[in-house]
Design an enzyme around this catalytic site. Structure first.
Site, PDB file in Angstrom:
ATOM      1  N   GLU A  27      -7.850  47.912  54.418  1.00 29.38           N
ATOM      2  CA  GLU A  27      -7.266  46.614  54.225  1.00 29.38           C
ATOM      3  C   GLU A  27      -8.072  45.650  54.921  1.00 29.38           C
ATOM      4  OE1 GLU A  27      -3.629  46.139  56.067  1.00 29.38           O
ATOM      5  OE2 GLU A  27      -2.661  47.842  55.264  1.00 29.38           O
ATOM      6  N   PRO A  77       0.364  50.668  65.058  1.00 33.05           N
ATOM      7  CA  PRO A  77       1.144  51.409  66.147  1.00 33.05           C
ATOM      8  C   PRO A  77       1.663  52.623  65.454  1.00 33.05           C
ATOM      9  CG  PRO A  77       2.024  49.086  65.444  1.00 33.05           C
ATOM     10  CD  PRO A  77       1.039  49.241  64.697  1.00 33.05           C
ATOM     11  N   ARG A 120      -2.504  68.408  58.604  1.00 38.48           N
ATOM     12  CA  ARG A 120      -1.743  68.338  57.580  1.00 38.48           C
ATOM     13  C   ARG A 120      -2.569  68.303  56.203  1.00 38.48           C
ATOM     14  NH1 ARG A 120      -1.624  62.707  55.341  1.00 38.48           N
ATOM     15  NH2 ARG A 120      -2.853  61.106  56.744  1.00 38.48           N
ATOM     16  N   ASP A 176      -9.573  55.386  49.474  1.00 31.09           N
ATOM     17  CA  ASP A 176      -9.687  55.211  50.728  1.00 31.09           C
ATOM     18  C   ASP A 176      -8.747  55.896  51.449  1.00 31.09           C
ATOM     19  OD1 ASP A 176     -12.200  54.400  50.236  1.00 31.09           O
ATOM     20  OD2 ASP A 176     -11.479  52.152  51.061  1.00 31.09           O
ATOM     21  N   GLY A 228      -7.384  60.118  59.780  1.00 27.64           N
ATOM     22  CA  GLY A 228      -8.468  60.599  59.082  1.00 27.64           C
ATOM     23  C   GLY A 228      -9.724  60.230  59.905  1.00 27.64           C
ATOM     24  N   ASP A 238      -8.362  55.239  58.709  1.00 31.41           N
ATOM     25  CA  ASP A 238      -9.205  54.717  57.509  1.00 31.41           C
ATOM     26  C   ASP A 238      -8.438  53.406  56.731  1.00 31.41           C
ATOM     27  OD1 ASP A 238     -12.025  55.840  58.206  1.00 31.41           O
ATOM     28  OD2 ASP A 238     -10.831  57.479  57.502  1.00 31.41           O
ATOM     29  N   GLU A 285      -5.373  55.570  50.237  1.00 29.94           N
ATOM     30  CA  GLU A 285      -4.335  54.873  49.845  1.00 29.94           C
ATOM     31  C   GLU A 285      -3.878  55.060  48.384  1.00 29.94           C
ATOM     32  OE1 GLU A 285      -3.021  52.964  52.603  1.00 29.94           O
ATOM     33  OE2 GLU A 285      -4.519  53.981  53.583  1.00 29.94           O
TER      34      GLU A 285
HETATM   35  N1  ATP Z   1       3.378  48.460  60.904  1.00 33.38           N
HETATM   36  C1  ATP Z   1       3.445  49.467  59.889  1.00 33.38           C
HETATM   37  N2  ATP Z   1       4.111  49.927  59.044  1.00 33.38           N
HETATM   38  C2  ATP Z   1       4.117  50.651  58.149  1.00 33.38           C
HETATM   39  N3  ATP Z   1       2.841  51.004  57.779  1.00 33.38           N
HETATM   40  C3  ATP Z   1       1.641  50.412  58.232  1.00 33.38           C
HETATM   41  C4  ATP Z   1       1.906  49.518  59.506  1.00 33.38           C
HETATM   42  N4  ATP Z   1       0.884  49.092  59.725  1.00 33.38           N
HETATM   43  C5  ATP Z   1      -0.139  49.615  58.858  1.00 33.38           C
HETATM   44  N5  ATP Z   1       0.470  50.294  57.779  1.00 33.38           N
HETATM   45  C6  ATP Z   1      -0.158  51.134  56.758  1.00 33.38           C
HETATM   46  O1  ATP Z   1      -0.432  52.566  57.520  1.00 33.38           O
HETATM   47  C7  ATP Z   1      -1.350  53.107  56.588  1.00 33.38           C
HETATM   48  C8  ATP Z   1      -2.203  54.149  57.397  1.00 33.38           C
HETATM   49  O2  ATP Z   1      -2.909  53.539  58.362  1.00 33.38           O
HETATM   50  P1  ATP Z   1      -4.035  54.053  59.347  1.00 33.38           P
HETATM   51  O3  ATP Z   1      -5.201  54.137  58.644  1.00 33.38           O
HETATM   52  O4  ATP Z   1      -4.144  53.334  60.659  1.00 33.38           O
HETATM   53  O5  ATP Z   1      -3.403  55.427  59.941  1.00 33.38           O
HETATM   54  P2  ATP Z   1      -3.899  56.923  59.133  1.00 33.38           P
HETATM   55  O6  ATP Z   1      -3.530  57.024  57.838  1.00 33.38           O
HETATM   56  O7  ATP Z   1      -3.034  57.727  60.063  1.00 33.38           O
HETATM   57  O8  ATP Z   1      -5.210  57.189  59.310  1.00 33.38           O
HETATM   58  P3  ATP Z   1      -5.759  57.562  57.854  1.00 33.38           P
HETATM   59  O9  ATP Z   1      -5.834  56.582  56.967  1.00 33.38           O
HETATM   60  O10 ATP Z   1      -7.297  57.843  58.425  1.00 33.38           O
HETATM   61  O11 ATP Z   1      -5.308  58.801  57.497  1.00 33.38           O
HETATM   62  C9  ATP Z   1      -2.090  51.841  55.919  1.00 33.38           C
HETATM   63  O12 ATP Z   1      -1.783  52.121  54.602  1.00 33.38           O
HETATM   64  C10 ATP Z   1      -1.379  50.822  56.435  1.00 33.38           C
HETATM   65  O13 ATP Z   1      -1.371  49.801  55.416  1.00 33.38           O
END
Ligand code: ATP
Length: 451
Positions: free
Chosen positions: A160, A97, A257, A419, A186, A155, A421
């Site tokens: 995960e 979310p 960003r 990836d 991403g 991603d 993280e």
């Molecule tokens: N409810 C949550 N609260 C906080 N962090 C979360 C939650 N659910 C997932 N995450 C973490 O959020 C991080 C980012 O997730 P996600 O890849 O969906 O989005 P994003 O970062 O916007 O996209 P990208 O990784 O492509 O930049 C992941 O490291 C995941 O572990």
């Protein structure tokens, strides 16, 4: 996409039709019923292109007077539509979310779920509640219950899911594919599957899940200290890692960003000291390019999967705690950019590895040393990824490698990311494991990079 239903009395018939953009459903008792003597009404739910970027779900219907003809027509169409794909998939879906700009749940309910419903996919949805939640669930998931695991995220959740699957005892026997719906910032894997125009389109991604078949991809094992991670996308140190990780608080800007992050890193004039050791397979860019084209055109990029499945996933080059193998090349320079990856796109318009192949058993590596390279030049490299013109710049070193190790020298200058993280700022070693994971893809390839 089309969704067809035919009704004859209370018996519904499985009807599906489509050209490239169709799938179908048969209808339940609420469907419009025509008396048998009058024929069968076929209802078509179609994904119609609306502009260049979006597919919109529409409904049409027509009546057929000969039931046998209707069935035959529908059966034939069904074969064309789904080819080898499984119909009515059972999906385990993870929605983050908070991914991207925080609208994943709304986007899923408004644009994705209606399409899954039309294609009669069954959705078991989990909203992730914390970091690593999806990994924990996947580790113990009863995989027999599902046809695919879907991420509605960036991603990060794909990472995960990959790590959850590969940390299971049955890791080497897992065939369940991963499908991606791009609602993060991403979305690199989604761009690889759908190309630059459609990588951010949730309707195209949903169609890819519905009609996709499993495609094997390589995954990297990364050892760091006594930890092991799995990476399907990229491993980063230097400016690009900074772009991503120093701008986490700017998620509302979506992929802009990354531009802000690049400017910050360059203005601070950070140099990233390190020793890089690599098992180089190819460093001639023309040969690499030809190899990619040949593999892409003939679909011969896959190396044979001849691994010994007993005893789990084994690193043949050992771990970061072992001595560097004697046949590796050691590059002892400070860098601006270090990025190693398995997929062409790392985000929208960012084709960092135009010659990355899903299952060639190799990792693409790009290094820009900081000696004699101006910050202006680094900026021009960072802005050249959309047309991949960086590969022709003399300051850019592009390699195909089987394994590598990076040891950062300057304490805590910058970040290391896998990836996207963040991981500890410590030495790490990477090697490629061929064909470890499946992703859903309609045509069994990544989108062509055309460079
Ligand atoms: N409810 C949550 N609260 C906080 N962090 C979360 C939650 N659910 C997932 N995450 C973490 O959020 C991080 C980012 O997730 P996600 O890849 O969906 O989005 P994003 O970062 O916007 O996209 P990208 O990784 O492509 O930049 C992941 O490291 C995941 O572990």
């Amino acid at each position: 996409m089309l969704s067809l239903q035919a009704k004859n009395g209370d018996n519904t018939t499985d009807l599906f039709f489509s050209g490239d953009e169709f799938s179908f459903e048969s209808k339940n008792k609420n469907g419009v019923y025509l008396d048998k003597s009058k024929g069968i009404r076929i209802i078509i739910k179609a994904l119609i292109p609306q502009g260049k970027l979006v597919l919109k779900l529409n409904t049409f219907s027509f009546d057929v007077f000969d039931e046998e003809v209707a069935k035959l027509w529908v059966e034939n169409v069904n074969v064309i539509v789904y080819k080898d794909a499984k119909k009515e998939k059972k999906l385990k879906i993870f929605i983050n979310p908070f991914g991207g700009s925080g609208r994943a749940v709304k986007i899923f309910n408004q644009f994705v779920k209606p399409i899954f419903d039309a294609a009669r996919c069954k959705c078991d949805i989990t909203l992730t509640e914390y970091s690593n939640h999806a990994k924990e669930i996947v580790k113990d998931l009863d995989l027999k219950e599902y046809d695919a695991i879907i991420t509605a995220s960036g991603d990060g959740i794909v990472h995960e899911v990959v790590n959850g699957l590969l940390s299971r005892d049955d890791a080497l026997d897992i065939n369940i594919p991963i499908g991606v719906i791009p609602t993060g910032s991403g979305n690199g894997l989604s761009f690889c599957l759908l190309g630059n125009d459609h990588g951010n389109s949730v309707s195209h991604a949903t169609l890819n899940v519905i009609k996709g078949v499993p495609m094997k991809i390589d995954v990297c094992s990364v050892t760091q200290g006594n930890q092991r991670y799995y990476s399907f996308m990229s491993i980063n140190y230097g400016v690009i890692a900074d772009c991503d990780l120093s701008t986490e608080h700017l998620r509302f800007m979506k992929d802009f960003r990354f531009v802000v992050g690049a400017l910050q890193a360059l203005l601070a004039n950070r140099r990233y000291g390190c020793e890089i050791a690599v098992k180089i397979v190819d460093e001639n860019i023309e040969k690499i390019k030809q190899g990619y084209r040949k593999a892409y055109d003939t679909s011969t990029s896959c190396i044979e999967d001849d691994r010994d499945k007993s005893g789990g996933i084994k690193d043949k080059f050992g771990s970061v705690n072992d001595p560097i193998p004697s046949d590796w090349t050691v590059l002892n320079d400070d860098v601006y950019i270090f990025i190693a990856g398995k997929i062409p796109w790392i985000s929208k318009g960012q084709i960092v590895f135009p010659y990355a192949l899903p299952s060639d058993g190799l990792l693409d590596l790009m290094v820009v040393n900081s000696d004699k390279v101006s910050r202006m030049k680094v900026a021009s490299i960072l802005t050249s990824f959309d047309e991949s013109s960086h590969i022709n710049m003399k300051e850019v070193n592009y390699y195909k490698v089987a394994a590598l190790r990076l040891t950062p020298k300057n304490k805590n200058i910058g970040y290391i990311s896998i990836d996207g993280e963040r991981v500890p700022f410590e030495p790490f070693q990477v090697e490629v494991h061929p064909k470890l994971i499946n992703v859903l893809s309609i045509d069994g390839k990544y989108a062509p990079t055309n460079f």
